[in-house]
Design an enzyme around this catalytic site. Sequence first.
Site: not given
Ligand code: NAD
Length: 402
Positions: A144, A179, A181-182, A185
């Site tokens: 991120t 955070s 979370y960040h 990453k």
């Molecule tokens: N949505 C955003 O704006 C955004 C921005 C920057 C980075 N990201 C990154 O992109 C990725 C996806 O984001 P998103 O918005 O689709 O999130 P999301 O929460 O909708 O999807 C994440 C998926 O990962 C699965 N998951 C989590 N831990 C797991 C594990 N231990 N084993 C198997 N599956 C697991 C969850 O069940 C979920 O379906 C993340 O890594 C997030 O950090 C997202």
Amino acid sequence: MRIAVLGADGYLGWPTALHLSAQGHDVVAVDNLIRRRWDEECGTGSLVPISSMEARCARWQQVSGRSITWHNVDLRDRDAVEQLVVAIKPEAVVHFAEQRSAPYSMISPSHGVETQVNNLVGTLNLIYALRDHVPDCHLIKLGTMGEYGTPNIDIEEGFIEIDHNGRHDRMLYPKSPGSVYHLSKVHDSHNLEFACRVWDMRATDLNQGVVYGTTTDECAQHPELATRFDYDGIWGTVLNRYCVQAAVGEPLSVHGKGGQTRGFLDIRDTVRCIELAALNAPAPGEYRVFNQFTEQFSVLELAEKVKHARAAHGLETEIHHVPNPRRELEEHYYKARHQHLLDLGLQPHNLSDTLIDHVIQAVETNISRVRRETIAAAVDWRRGGGLYRAPAASTLATATAR
Ligand SMILES: NC(=O)c1ccc[n+]([C@@H]2O[C@H](COP(=O)([O-])OP(=O)(O)OC[C@H]3O[C@@H](n4cnc5c(N)ncnc54)[C@H](O)[C@@H]3O)[C@@H](O)[C@H]2O)c1
């Protein structure tokens, strides 16, 4: 290519699995569905109804004639990850499967620990399995832009050239995440860089901006192919939340002064960026970082864009400045480089009134499902977390026990 998409039940993972499948790749979708359980714990839920993974994959087969193979695997389970990698022998892995909410990671010590264990252990298990069984596989990992924080100098793409005491080097760009979370990453990024440098693995770390939008070309082909849409104070991203507030006639809640500036991108660009990264793999031993966003805005600018889009339809929208629950600068310098994906051919969808109208229309279609009490920010960084709006104790106990 045989590509595994991890986190395929999520907001971004599902559209990416569909997009890669539509481009003719052999896609394996993996998730442990934990996000659906975190929703139960937090009293939140996708605004757009989402089908089970089985139903989605069956519908995609029927609509497109292409198949996506679905596996329920928890990345924290090292044996299961190893078995999966041995069974499918992927040429590329797209790794979305993490706990991705900053507020969730700040609720309590156990939520912070859970976030880092989930994200770090899952990614490490994956790295070891790939190293031992498919060392040539290209790992495409979602990081991120929040890893960098808001430094008072330009943000580069992963690396910075430094002159120090008369000597010169190219080093990982310093990180200052906001955070737990960040931070997870940032730790992942170091583990990936180590794996490439020491074990000759190949990885692309995508430092993604904040994603907005509800749909992609593939998701739009059938309601059962829809992806989730989060708008609440724990899981919702900022523009999606403003669109929901506008649709229900509430003021747009801007945290503090609203000068917090970040990189943003349309969900259609996310799926294209992943495809571009997969088609252009790094060399063995190369750890590569792309800043994956297309435009930068302050959160106040975004609120004003939503207000402007509504005004074009004769609708009045108020903007309220609410106390900022996060610890972050509200006025700061921000200039982040994002050239690599453009060089590979990305043609961005810039934010427009039309896109804002589309998101608001999607919200209006599902307006009866909006849980208004979940929209406000729910977690306070400065007071060490805690939910303003605690879910029922019984819900929390059940979710924790699982
Ligand atoms: N949505 C955003 O704006 C955004 C921005 C920057 C980075 N990201 C990154 O992109 C990725 C996806 O984001 P998103 O918005 O689709 O999130 P999301 O929460 O909708 O999807 C994440 C998926 O990962 C699965 N998951 C989590 N831990 C797991 C594990 N231990 N084993 C198997 N599956 C697991 C969850 O069940 C979920 O379906 C993340 O890594 C997030 O950090 C997202």
